[in-house]
Design an enzyme around this catalytic site. Structure first.
Site, PDB file in Angstrom:
ATOM      1  N   GLY A  48      16.755 -16.337   6.878  1.00 43.22           N
ATOM      2  CA  GLY A  48      15.298 -16.237   6.972  1.00 43.22           C
ATOM      3  C   GLY A  48      14.780 -15.181   7.924  1.00 43.22           C
ATOM      4  O   GLY A  48      13.672 -14.691   7.770  1.00 43.22           O
ATOM      5  N   GLU A 103      14.163 -16.210  14.912  1.00 42.79           N
ATOM      6  CA  GLU A 103      14.146 -17.230  13.857  1.00 42.79           C
ATOM      7  C   GLU A 103      12.884 -17.085  13.019  1.00 42.79           C
ATOM      8  O   GLU A 103      11.858 -16.602  13.503  1.00 42.79           O
ATOM      9  CB  GLU A 103      14.234 -18.614  14.534  1.00 42.79           C
ATOM     10  N   ASP A 104      12.945 -17.519  11.777  1.00 38.46           N
ATOM     11  CA  ASP A 104      11.766 -17.406  10.915  1.00 38.46           C
ATOM     12  C   ASP A 104      10.721 -18.468  11.238  1.00 38.46           C
ATOM     13  O   ASP A 104       9.541 -18.175  11.361  1.00 38.46           O
ATOM     14  CB  ASP A 104      12.150 -17.429   9.421  1.00 38.46           C
ATOM     15  N   ASP A 107      10.466 -25.694  12.856  1.00 41.63           N
ATOM     16  CA  ASP A 107       9.861 -26.788  12.086  1.00 41.63           C
ATOM     17  C   ASP A 107      10.225 -28.118  12.764  1.00 41.63           C
ATOM     18  O   ASP A 107       9.605 -28.484  13.760  1.00 41.63           O
ATOM     19  CB  ASP A 107      10.374 -26.677  10.647  1.00 41.63           C
ATOM     20  N   LYS A 135       5.604 -24.524  13.380  1.00 42.17           N
ATOM     21  CA  LYS A 135       4.936 -25.613  12.645  1.00 42.17           C
ATOM     22  C   LYS A 135       5.089 -26.887  13.480  1.00 42.17           C
ATOM     23  O   LYS A 135       5.961 -27.713  13.235  1.00 42.17           O
ATOM     24  CB  LYS A 135       5.617 -25.773  11.285  1.00 42.17           C
ATOM     25  N   PHE A 156       4.374 -26.026   3.239  1.00 38.27           N
ATOM     26  CA  PHE A 156       5.614 -25.286   3.013  1.00 38.27           C
ATOM     27  C   PHE A 156       5.277 -23.835   2.708  1.00 38.27           C
ATOM     28  O   PHE A 156       4.537 -23.532   1.782  1.00 38.27           O
ATOM     29  CB  PHE A 156       6.429 -25.899   1.868  1.00 38.27           C
ATOM     30  N   ASP A 163      12.208 -18.660   2.419  1.00 32.29           N
ATOM     31  CA  ASP A 163      12.475 -18.957   1.014  1.00 32.29           C
ATOM     32  C   ASP A 163      12.049 -20.354   0.605  1.00 32.29           C
ATOM     33  O   ASP A 163      11.876 -21.245   1.432  1.00 32.29           O
ATOM     34  CB  ASP A 163      13.973 -18.852   0.737  1.00 32.29           C
ATOM     35  N   ARG A 169      11.789 -14.774  -0.811  1.00 32.47           N
ATOM     36  CA  ARG A 169      11.978 -14.107   0.493  1.00 32.47           C
ATOM     37  C   ARG A 169      11.320 -12.735   0.512  1.00 32.47           C
ATOM     38  O   ARG A 169      10.946 -12.226   1.559  1.00 32.47           O
ATOM     39  CB  ARG A 169      13.482 -13.944   0.795  1.00 32.47           C
TER      40      ARG A 169
HETATM   41  P1  IMP Z   1      14.099 -26.950  11.476  1.00 30.78           P
HETATM   42  O1  IMP Z   1      15.565 -27.109  11.790  1.00 30.78           O
HETATM   43  O2  IMP Z   1      13.540 -28.136  10.765  1.00 30.78           O
HETATM   44  O3  IMP Z   1      13.268 -26.517  12.652  1.00 30.78           O
HETATM   45  O4  IMP Z   1      13.951 -25.877  10.357  1.00 30.78           O
HETATM   46  C1  IMP Z   1      14.368 -24.639  10.521  1.00 30.78           C
HETATM   47  C2  IMP Z   1      14.694 -24.002   9.195  1.00 30.78           C
HETATM   48  O5  IMP Z   1      14.174 -24.689   8.053  1.00 30.78           O
HETATM   49  C3  IMP Z   1      14.040 -22.677   9.196  1.00 30.78           C
HETATM   50  O6  IMP Z   1      14.904 -21.727   9.750  1.00 30.78           O
HETATM   51  C4  IMP Z   1      13.774 -22.424   7.732  1.00 30.78           C
HETATM   52  O7  IMP Z   1      14.903 -21.801   7.168  1.00 30.78           O
HETATM   53  C5  IMP Z   1      13.597 -23.779   7.133  1.00 30.78           C
HETATM   54  N1  IMP Z   1      12.166 -24.099   6.966  1.00 30.78           N
HETATM   55  C6  IMP Z   1      11.423 -24.976   7.647  1.00 30.78           C
HETATM   56  N2  IMP Z   1      10.146 -25.010   7.236  1.00 30.78           N
HETATM   57  C7  IMP Z   1      10.068 -24.102   6.237  1.00 30.78           C
HETATM   58  C8  IMP Z   1       8.984 -23.648   5.386  1.00 30.78           C
HETATM   59  O8  IMP Z   1       7.815 -24.054   5.454  1.00 30.78           O
HETATM   60  N3  IMP Z   1       9.325 -22.685   4.494  1.00 30.78           N
HETATM   61  C9  IMP Z   1      10.577 -22.175   4.365  1.00 30.78           C
HETATM   62  N4  IMP Z   1      11.598 -22.575   5.133  1.00 30.78           N
HETATM   63  C10 IMP Z   1      11.350 -23.517   6.064  1.00 30.78           C
HETATM   64 MG    MG Z   2      15.941 -20.303   8.796  1.00 30.94          MG
END
Ligand code: IMP
Ligand code: MG
Length: 184
Positions: A48, A103-104, A107, A135, A156, A163, A169
């Site tokens: 990402g 990082e992208d 979440d 987020k 989302f 993606d 992407r």
């Molecule tokens: P986390 O571990 O839940 O913080 O999520 C991190 C990863 O989940 C990110 O690096 C993204 O690859 C993916 N992700 C979380 N939310 C989204 C979204 O809204 N769109 C796309 N990818 C997401």
């Molecule tokens: Mg990611």
């Protein structure tokens, strides 16, 4: 504007290309001021990060190195499994180095809290987290980014590297998908 058969799946634009460029340049300047004399290593979280990383490092004109790590906490849905897996490890020793994680999106926080501990265990002198998007509504782990480009609502999002099921992407802005795309 390039021809697109992706736009038809986008419900709305959250962050435009112009807003992305402006904010990434601001982040680059802030990183310059903090890291100019530290020869940091940027560690991008694949896949990402790839577009954000490319723009951010060019906005941060300092002596530095680049590394990538592959992490996965997602299967193909739109919520985190909570279990983080290393799909590609760092190629370089980061002992005593200042690491800038790129990082992208932050979440649930599962991915970045896992990565921060991993980098500290590998002996990094410091770990600074830069995320394009934050987020906060869905946070499960107590982790905050040192630098965040944009705070986004609990929707989302795709584009600029992010993606849905490995698609979208290459959308050049941050957009929200039409719900029918991921519910069908
Ligand atoms: P986390 O571990 O839940 O913080 O999520 C991190 C990863 O989940 C990110 O690096 C993204 O690859 C993916 N992700 C979380 N939310 C989204 C979204 O809204 N769109 C796309 N990818 C997401
Ligand atoms: Mg990611």
């Amino acid at each position: 504007m390039a021809k697109s058969n992706l736009e038809q799946d986008i419900l709305k634009v959250l962050v435009t290309e112009e807003e992305l460029t402006k904010r990434v340049n601001e982040l680059g300047e802030e990183l310059f001021d903090k890291f100019a004399d530290k020869n940091p290593i940027f560690v991008g979280v694949l896949k990402g990060c790839f577009i954000f990383m490319a723009d951010l490092v060019r906005a941060t004109q300092i002596k530095s190195e680049l590394e990538f790590i592959g992490l996965s906490s997602y299967n193909s849905g739109t919520s985190s499994s909570g279990v983080v897996e290393i799909t590609r490890d760092l190629q370089k020793d980061i002992t005593d180095r200042h690491v800038i994680v790129v990082e992208d999106i932050l979440d649930s926080g599962n991915t970045l809290s896992f990565l921060k501990k991993l980098l500290e265990a590998k002996g990094a002198a410091s770990v600074t987290i830069v995320t394009l998007l934050d987020k906060p509504a869905r946070r499960e782990k107590a982790i905050t980014a040192d630098y965040a480009g944009f705070v986004v609502p609990d929707e989302f999002v795709v584009g600029y590297g992010l993606d849905y099921d490995q698609q979208y992407r290459n959308v050049p802005y941050i957009g929200v998908l039409k719900p029918e795309v991921y519910t069908k």
